[in-house]
Scaffold this active site. Structure first.
Site, short mmCIF file in Angstrom:
data_model
loop_
_atom_site.label_atom_id
_atom_site.label_comp_id
_atom_site.label_asym_id
_atom_site.label_seq_id
_atom_site.Cartn_x
_atom_site.Cartn_y
_atom_site.Cartn_z
N LYS A 41 -69.69 -61.41 58.31
CA LYS A 41 -70.23 -61.93 59.58
C LYS A 41 -71.71 -61.64 59.79
CE LYS A 41 -65.59 -62.03 61.56
NZ LYS A 41 -65.07 -63.33 61.87
N ASP A 97 -62.64 -51.70 57.45
CA ASP A 97 -63.01 -53.11 57.48
C ASP A 97 -63.94 -53.34 58.66
OD1 ASP A 97 -63.27 -55.82 57.76
OD2 ASP A 97 -61.13 -56.26 57.50
N TYR A 155 -56.48 -57.63 60.98
CA TYR A 155 -56.63 -58.74 60.03
C TYR A 155 -57.74 -58.40 59.05
CZ TYR A 155 -57.64 -63.52 58.37
OH TYR A 155 -57.85 -64.64 57.60
#
Ligand SMILES: Cc1ncc(COP(=O)(O)O)c(C=O)c1O
Length: 436
Positions: free
Chosen positions: A274, A241, A146
């Site tokens: 994050k 990512d 994702y």
């Protein structure tokens, strides 16, 4: 908890009347596991308290950012000070420069970086930059990874390598995903075949290095090495990512771990989020100067944001990064995380429950399977009903893990050995029920 006194339930009813599904991000709705989502009233250290006042040991940590635990004093102080100085200016600040320096110091594949507000925005912008820098349209992503909810990434595999993806969300036109090729994670032969067929048109390969959106599946070293080689050979960019793994699995992030095993390994572009925001809306993407200088205002690839580099968010991120860069931080965090999964594995074994687990730094995953999966179809072999029983059994006992079997877990520096012991004891009780 009786119906009339369950404040989570009454809040959920109010929320559902106003907010689709009662939540502002779908997984929070507990749809996969059933039941009422807990509305969180406050959090401190390793704990969260819901609207009913029940305490949970938190293994979600806001889905990754809270690596220091909630309300770390140094972070709180930095945020309070920044808030007093002003919430947002829409003009550059020194703290953006400091944060960029701090990130690049630890992840040197990035010579330049651009700050944005969410992982979705960072991933979407990195792909636009990859397309702009290469002048190509096609992108390769992997099943089960994702990278945020940008249109071109909401795709499932087409039939065979010649056909590109199908949209997984309504509202995404077929024309938008026609350039996205979805391959199986950790399948070297398929990646080679895809490059043989489409190599000249591929702008980038984007992947999670440890796929936390498949719970916890590592890219094998041969897979990562071959992805790097094929991108270089065909003039495509390798986009790693690290929204979840960045500063979570180690100070050098996941790419630092792969560089230890693949000499000279570095991605072309890195996507972060994050942890670098410490719980505030902050994310980033970065890479070599020659690529990053393609971005506006220097180059032709447009990208912008009203709240990008927000002064309160950068204060939060910077204070977080300064804490986690202290000597011994990751050794201790990794040991605690390892103690958790070893404890869970021991409890499962004692009760005869099939179980396997893996961890890196403060990120972990476990499966009710005899061996670790290598790709998404293998992850989905987990018995969902058993996972749901485990989830609710733990929740009732004050242990909050992700409410879906394909999500990673997170340990913070605030989790104590006693928290781990209490979690393992709770899990053992639940495993006992599962084995009946
Ligand atoms: C690997 C990865 N990339 C991108 C994203 C999207 O980030 P955000 O939710 O901040 O938009 C996520 C979110 O969980 C993620 O795990």
């Amino acid at each position: 908890m009786t119906h009339s006194t369950d404040l989570n339930l009454s809040l959920f009813e109010r929320a559902k009347a106003l907010i689709p599904g009662g939540v502002n991000s779908p997984v929070r709705a507990f749809r996969a596991v059933g039941g009422t989502p807990r509305f969180i009233a406050r959090a401190q250290g390793a704990y969260m308290w819901d609207a009913n006042g029940q305490r949970f040991i938190d293994y979600i940590g806001s889905w990754g950012p809270m690596i220091l635990g909630h309300g770390h004093p140094a972070v709180l102080e930095a945020v309070q000070k920044a808030a007093l100085e002003g919430f947002s200016f829409g003009a550059p600040t020194e703290r953006e420069v400091e944060l960029a320096e701090e990130i690049i110091r630890h992840v040197p594949s990035m010579e330049m970086i651009r700050l944005v507000s969410s992982g979705t925005e960072a991933g979407m912008s990195a792909i636009r930059l990859a397309r702009g820098a290469t002048g190509r349209s096609k992108i390769i992503k992997f099943n089960g990874c994702y990278h945020g909810h940008a249109d071109s990434l909401l795709v499932k595999a087409g039939s065979g390598l010649a056909t590109f993806g199908h949209a997984t969300s309504a509202g995404v036109p077929a024309e938008v995903v026609q350039h996205t090729l979805v391959l199986e994670y950790n399948d070297v032969a398929q990646l080679e075949e895809a490059f043989a067929l489409h190599g000249k048109e591929v702008a980038c390969v984007i992947m999670e290095p440890i796929a936390g959106n498949m719970n916890f599946v590592r890219a094998s070293v041969p897979f990562m090495r071959r992805a790097r080689e094929l991108c270089t050979q065909h003039g495509a960019l390798l986009v790693i990512d690290e929204v979840m793994t960045g500063f979570r699995v180690g100070l050098g992030s996941a790419q630092g771990l792969y560089a230890q095993q693949i000499p000279g390994f570095a991605p072309d572009l890195t996507v972060l989020g994050k942890v670098i925001g410490g719980g505030m809306p902050l994310a980033a993407f970065g890479g070599p100067r020659a690529i990053m200088e393609q971005l506006a205002p220097l180059g032709p690839v447009y990208q912008a944001g009203t709240l990008s580099g927000n002064p309160v968010a950068t204060a939060c991120g910077l204070a977080t990064l300064r804490e986690i860069a202290k000597p011994g931080f990751y050794e201790q965090l990794a040991a605690r995380t390892r103690a958790l999964i070893d404890g869970l594995a021991g409890a499962a074994q004692a009760e005869g429950v099939a179980f396997c687990a893996d961890s890196e730094g403060g990120m972990f995953g476990f499966f009710l399977l005899p061996q670790l999966p290598q790709n998404y179809p293998e992850v989905l072999k987990t018995d969902g009903a058993r996972f749901n029983q485990l989830f609710h059994g733990l929740l009732e006992r004050g242990v909050y893990i992700a409410p879906a079997l394909y999500e990673a877990g997170f340990v913070s520096a605030a989790h104590t050995a006693q928290d781990i012991d209490a979690t393992v004891a709770a899990a053992r009780e639940v495993f006992k029920m599962l084995s009946i």
